[in-house]
Design a protein around this motif. Structure first.
Motif, PDB file in Angstrom:
ATOM      1  N   SER A   5       1.010   4.143  -2.912  1.00 10.89           N
ATOM      2  CA  SER A   5       0.812   5.560  -2.597  1.00 10.89           C
ATOM      3  C   SER A   5       1.997   6.400  -3.080  1.00 10.89           C
ATOM      4  O   SER A   5       1.812   7.498  -3.631  1.00 10.89           O
ATOM      5  CB  SER A   5       0.622   5.719  -1.090  1.00 10.89           C
ATOM      6  N   CYS A  12       1.835   9.371  -5.890  1.00  7.27           N
ATOM      7  CA  CYS A  12       2.333  10.711  -5.541  1.00  7.27           C
ATOM      8  C   CYS A  12       3.411  11.154  -6.531  1.00  7.27           C
ATOM      9  O   CYS A  12       3.431  12.309  -6.973  1.00  7.27           O
ATOM     10  CB  CYS A  12       2.880  10.690  -4.120  1.00  7.27           C
ATOM     11  N   GLU A  27       0.825  -1.207   0.000  1.00  9.45           N
ATOM     12  CA  GLU A  27       0.000   0.000   0.000  1.00  9.45           C
ATOM     13  C   GLU A  27       0.857   1.255   0.000  1.00  9.45           C
ATOM     14  O   GLU A  27       0.565   2.234  -0.708  1.00  9.45           O
ATOM     15  CB  GLU A  27      -0.931   0.000   1.219  1.00  9.45           C
ATOM     16  N   ASN A  28       1.932   1.255   0.794  1.00  6.93           N
ATOM     17  CA  ASN A  28       2.840   2.412   0.826  1.00  6.93           C
ATOM     18  C   ASN A  28       3.519   2.621  -0.523  1.00  6.93           C
ATOM     19  O   ASN A  28       3.678   3.759  -0.980  1.00  6.93           O
ATOM     20  CB  ASN A  28       3.897   2.218   1.918  1.00  6.93           C
TER      21      ASN A  28
END
Length: 401
Positions: free
Chosen positions: A47, A51, A43-44
């Motif tokens: 993200s 970004c 998930e990180n």
């Protein structure tokens, strides 16, 4: 015929898969089905990739605006790029201004002060235009192209694999839901079958038929549970494999950041080269204009002193002299200052801050001693104030009798 059968079967299977995913997605949104969550590390990474994509697009677009402020020109270049054709060469604004100045100076006469100055300014503007063109080319190659390659290449691959991971996750959760429903139905069938068997003594005429149907029902649900368990194992394996592929791609974002950092350094270096060239061109132009005689004026105009050298690091009102409030040294006084063999007293016209240790700071209206030194630049004199000594700009002084 076999090919047609295969296509129909494949189309039906794809339609069934799509419908299953749609149902699973809808039930998740309505809170009627469980959803398999991705691990925190993945998930990180997702993200971070999202970004990176968003800010890379913003930086890329704003850099394009900086390098080419004309939106029509940007659209034209975009169209030519999509058509895989080279955009026609276009004269930029500094080059156009420079050409206008050269044409005007030629029309007024190169032998006149104004015409000569216009020609020199025009040539400098054209040099700046050439430097601007080189900045755009270098920045496009070393900065914009790598950013665009990431958006249109690497990130598209990441987005494709991310979407595939989402589909595999929906398939996995749909398989879990089917297995759960099959086991629940099997349990209900077993309970119903037990109830029927207890009443067989009272239903002798129907016992054979009921037993047959109950056995078939149990067998069907047992096969459905087995099939659902096998499907769950397959979908779980495909999901894990796709998650690993996506994770490996996302971990490359750190390498992308390192590459973009090198590209950013190249962009800064290109800007530094461009601004250094522009500064040098304007410095040379200022010296050329400052060397013009200041008596090219009408009889009713006050003579204007040459502009101080840019090396004095004077900016704004202290660097440019005007006839509307400042006391201007006359050409005769300036010539006398340079040709004077001894020392003379001079009044400071306005404040001056020394750029380095070889120069002398000045205060307006103070009186200092000045003298010329062989080999010194024509825009400077040597000044003394008590025990302090240093170079002073000649246009900041007024010779005293």
């Amino acid at each position: 015929m076999n090919i047609m059968d295969f296509n129909v079967k494949k189309l039906a299977a794809d339609a069934g898969t799509f419908l299953s995913r749609a149902v699973q997605f809808t039930e998740e949104k309505l809170g009627q089905a469980e959803k398999t969550e991705l691990d925190a590390h993945l998930e990180n990474l997702l993200s971070k990739a999202e970004c990176t994509k968003i800010w890379t697009e913003k930086i890329m677009k704003q850099t394009e605006v900086l390098l080419q402020p004309n939106p029509n020109a940007r659209i034209e270049e975009f169209v030519y790029e999509k058509l895989d054709r080279k955009a026609p060469s276009r004269i930029n604004n500094p080059e156009l201004l420079g050409q206008y100045m050269i044409d005007a100076g030629t029309e007024f006469g190169p032998g006149t002060a104004y015409g000569n100055a216009l020609i020199k300014c025009g040539e400098t503007q054209k040099r700046i235009g050439t430097a601007d063109r080189e900045l755009i080319q270098t920045s496009a190659l070393n900065f914009l192209t790598p950013l665009r390659n990431f958006i249109e290449g690497d990130y598209k691959t990441i987005a494709k694999e991310r979407k595939l991971l989402q589909n595999k996750r929906l398939d996995l959760d749909a398989a879990k839901t089917r297995l759960k429903k099959a086991k629940a139905a099997e349990t209900r069938a077993s309970q119903l079958n037990s109830a029927r068997l207890e009443g067989d003594n009272n239903m002798v005429n129907f016992s054979y038929m009921l037993n047959f149907l109950h056995v078939k029902w149990l067998k069907i649900w047992a096969e459905e549970v087995t099939k659902s368990e096998q499907e769950l194992r397959i979908t779980q394996s495909e999901f894990d494999r796709q998650a690993e592929i996506t994770r490996l791609l996302l971990e490359g974002i750190s390498s992308t950041h390192a590459h973009h950092l090198r590209c950013l350094n190249d962009f800064v270096e290109a800007q530094m080269t461009y601004y250094a060239q522009c500064y040098q061109y304007m410095l040379d132009l200022q010296k050329q204009l400052g060397s013009f005689p200041s008596s090219y004026c009408n009889n009713n105009q006050t003579s204007v002193a040459p502009v101080p050298s840019a090396s004095s690091n004077v900016i704004g009102s202290s660097a440019l002299t005007s006839t509307s409030g400042l006391v201007i040294a006359s050409p005769t006084n300036l010539i006398d200052l340079k040709e004077c063999s001894g020392s003379r007293k001079a009044r400071v016209l306005y404040d001056y801050d020394a750029a380095n240790s070889s120069e002398l700071s000045l205060l307006a209206d103070e009186v200092i001693t000045v003298f010329s030194v062989v080999g010194m630049d024509s825009d400077w004199l040597m000044g003394e104030r008590g025990n302090q000594k240093g170079r002073v700009p000649i246009t900041y002084l007024e010779l005293l009798n």
